[in-house]
Scaffold this active site. Structure first.
Site, mmCIF file in Angstrom:
data_model
loop_
_atom_site.group_PDB
_atom_site.id
_atom_site.type_symbol
_atom_site.label_atom_id
_atom_site.label_comp_id
_atom_site.label_asym_id
_atom_site.label_seq_id
_atom_site.Cartn_x
_atom_site.Cartn_y
_atom_site.Cartn_z
ATOM 1 N N ARG A 1 34.962 26.583 50.990
ATOM 2 C CA ARG A 1 35.083 25.931 49.670
ATOM 3 C C ARG A 1 34.576 26.872 48.564
ATOM 4 O O ARG A 1 33.547 27.509 48.682
ATOM 5 C CB ARG A 1 34.264 24.647 49.673
ATOM 6 C CG ARG A 1 34.267 23.886 48.346
ATOM 7 C CD ARG A 1 33.050 24.179 47.513
ATOM 8 N NE ARG A 1 32.961 23.306 46.339
ATOM 9 C CZ ARG A 1 32.118 23.539 45.332
ATOM 10 N NH1 ARG A 1 31.308 24.560 45.340
ATOM 11 N NH2 ARG A 1 32.096 22.712 44.300
ATOM 12 N N THR B 1 26.466 31.422 41.407
ATOM 13 C CA THR B 1 26.017 30.245 42.180
ATOM 14 C C THR B 1 26.106 30.460 43.684
ATOM 15 O O THR B 1 26.841 31.345 44.161
ATOM 16 C CB THR B 1 26.895 29.018 41.821
ATOM 17 O OG1 THR B 1 26.304 27.843 42.368
ATOM 18 C CG2 THR B 1 28.303 29.150 42.356
ATOM 19 N N SER C 1 21.435 30.631 43.119
ATOM 20 C CA SER C 1 22.324 31.777 42.914
ATOM 21 C C SER C 1 21.617 32.958 43.551
ATOM 22 O O SER C 1 20.392 32.951 43.672
ATOM 23 C CB SER C 1 22.530 32.039 41.423
ATOM 24 O OG SER C 1 21.345 32.562 40.853
ATOM 25 N N THR D 1 27.866 24.237 34.724
ATOM 26 C CA THR D 1 27.166 23.898 35.971
ATOM 27 C C THR D 1 27.403 22.424 36.268
ATOM 28 O O THR D 1 27.396 21.600 35.355
ATOM 29 C CB THR D 1 25.663 24.191 35.882
ATOM 30 O OG1 THR D 1 25.052 23.705 37.097
ATOM 31 C CG2 THR D 1 24.970 23.541 34.692
ATOM 32 N N GLY D 2 27.614 22.134 37.533
ATOM 33 C CA GLY D 2 27.848 20.740 37.884
ATOM 34 C C GLY D 2 28.785 20.631 39.058
ATOM 35 O O GLY D 2 28.986 21.608 39.800
ATOM 36 N N THR E 1 22.749 26.367 39.866
ATOM 37 C CA THR E 1 23.605 27.462 39.412
ATOM 38 C C THR E 1 23.031 28.077 38.137
ATOM 39 O O THR E 1 22.421 27.368 37.341
ATOM 40 C CB THR E 1 24.998 26.872 39.113
ATOM 41 O OG1 THR E 1 25.570 26.449 40.338
ATOM 42 C CG2 THR E 1 25.924 27.856 38.426
HETATM 43 N N1 ASP Z 1 29.280 24.246 39.844
HETATM 44 C C1 ASP Z 1 28.762 24.687 41.105
HETATM 45 C C2 ASP Z 1 29.801 24.483 42.163
HETATM 46 O O1 ASP Z 1 30.473 23.483 42.142
HETATM 47 C C3 ASP Z 1 27.508 23.990 41.511
HETATM 48 C C4 ASP Z 1 26.439 23.890 40.435
HETATM 49 O O2 ASP Z 1 26.672 24.169 39.279
HETATM 50 O O3 ASP Z 1 25.319 23.498 40.784
HETATM 51 O O4 ASP Z 1 29.926 25.304 43.041
#
Ligand code: ASP
Length: 354
Positions: A244, A234, A105, A267-268, A216
């Site tokens: 995107r 993030t 981030s 996060t994910g 993130t």
């Molecule tokens: N959730 C974030 C995204 O898809 C990535 C992350 O959390 O690492 O952009």
């Protein structure tokens, strides 16, 4: 019975039935958690899920991350301890994490396919459910500040790309050249992914599992006045393209806060968090299904998302100060602080013998 007497009897019966007082409202028993006194404040953070596991970290790295997470908690805790708002605590904590290149981030944002850095962030105030977010910004040093400005100084919720940058500049926020976000580690990681992609090109390209450089950041807080807030920031996913935008700036997916239930930051793998409105789903289970916060969070992350194939986790706090930090990946940088309690962890609880 004479006809007239019978009619009078029917009339009295009718009037009586119309004048019945309505059924008394059902008095609901207070649940156990409603009787629990809430702590003066609670702050909970994450630094991303997925990249970390006991097998890929050494003691020095572990210390560096836990020290940094502790420092981030100190920042928010200091604000809350002194009666500051959950919103201020969330913003200040995330600003610190954005300025630290350890996390994906702000300064540590990962690279897009084209070798740029595009950042997303959002914030939500549980007191009035106002929210603000920015997506795909390249020059805003601290996207979380821009998200808060969108919430407080515009009639909108989500601004993107050049428009968001213009808005940030007009509102006096610090902007930087995109090169400010360059970090060698993240750049090298992109090169690795591009190499892998080239090889895949010779076969067929698989877009279903974008390579994900995790990290993130997010924060949720409960202040002394019982107000909740949450925020997320993030760089998204390494090698993302076509502008995107993930879940982090999407209210209800990456961030959600409502004083009536909880404050959550996700996060994910963002596409899954958007599809299943993860942050809101947890709050909705509490609101409409009367689920306890930790149960709702666990169901969504460790059952529903697992079934759907979505990797990641959430952190959050409910209106009683209960903390939840479930994740379905090998690890998640996370921690929380209350007046007499502090926890900072990277690995599953079992790793710590819990
Ligand atoms: N959730 C974030 C995204 O898809 C990535 C992350 O959390 O690492 O952009």
């Amino acid at each position: 019975m004479k006809n007239s007497t019978y009619l009078l009897f029917l009339f009295i019966l009718l009037v009586h039935s119309q004048c019945q007082p309505p059924n008394p409202p059902e008095v609901k028993e207070k649940t156990a958690s409603e009787n629990v006194e809430r702590p003066a404040y609670t702050i909970v953070i994450h630094g991303g899920a997925g990249s970390v596991s006991p097998g890929n970290t050494d003691a020095a790295r572990e210390k560096m991350y836990t020290d940094t997470l502790n420092y981030a908690l100190n920042i928010g805790e200091e604000i809350l301890k002194n009666g500051g708002s959950a919103l201020d605590a969330v913003e200040a904590t995330i600003v610190f994490m954005e300025n630290c290149s350890l996390f994906n981030s702000g300064k540590g944002a990962v690279f897009t396919h084209d070798g740029t850095n595009e950042l997303d962030a959002s914030v939500m105030n549980g007191k009035d459910q106002t929210a603000g977010a920015v997506g795909g910004v390249k020059t805003i040093k601290n996207p979380i500040k821009a998200a808060r400005a969108v919430m407080e100084k515009s009639p909108h919720v989500l601004l993107t790309r050049e428009g968001a940058e213009e808005f940030a500049r007009d509102n006096g926020l610090e902007t930087v050249d995109n090169s400010y976000f360059f970090t060698q580690n993240n750049y090298d990681y992109l090169q690795k992914i591009l190499e892998k992609e080239k090889k895949k090109m010779q076969g067929s390209l698989d877009f279903t599992h974008p390579d994900w450089k995790y990290g993130t950041v997010g924060c949720a807080a409960l202040d002394k006045n019982g107000n909740l807030a949450a925020g997320t920031s993030t760089g998204g996913m390494t090698n993302k393209r076509w502008s995107r935008i993930g879940d982090s700036p999407i209210i209800g997916a990456g961030t959600y806060a409502d004083n009536a239930t909880c404050a959550v930051s996700s996060t994910g793998h963002g596409e899954f968090f958007i599809r299943y409105a993860v942050a809101y789903d947890i709050a909705a289970r509490m609101m409409y299904g009367e689920a306890a916060f930790q149960d709702a969070a666990n169901e969504v992350i460790n059952k529903k998302l697992v079934e759907k194939g979505g990797a990641g986790g959430i952190i959050g706090v409910d209106k009683y100060g209960n903390v939840a930090m479930p994740f379905n990946t090998a690890g998640m940088f996370r921690g929380y602080a209350k007046p007499d309690e502090r926890v900072v962890k990277m690995f599953p609880d079992a790793h710590y013998g819990e």
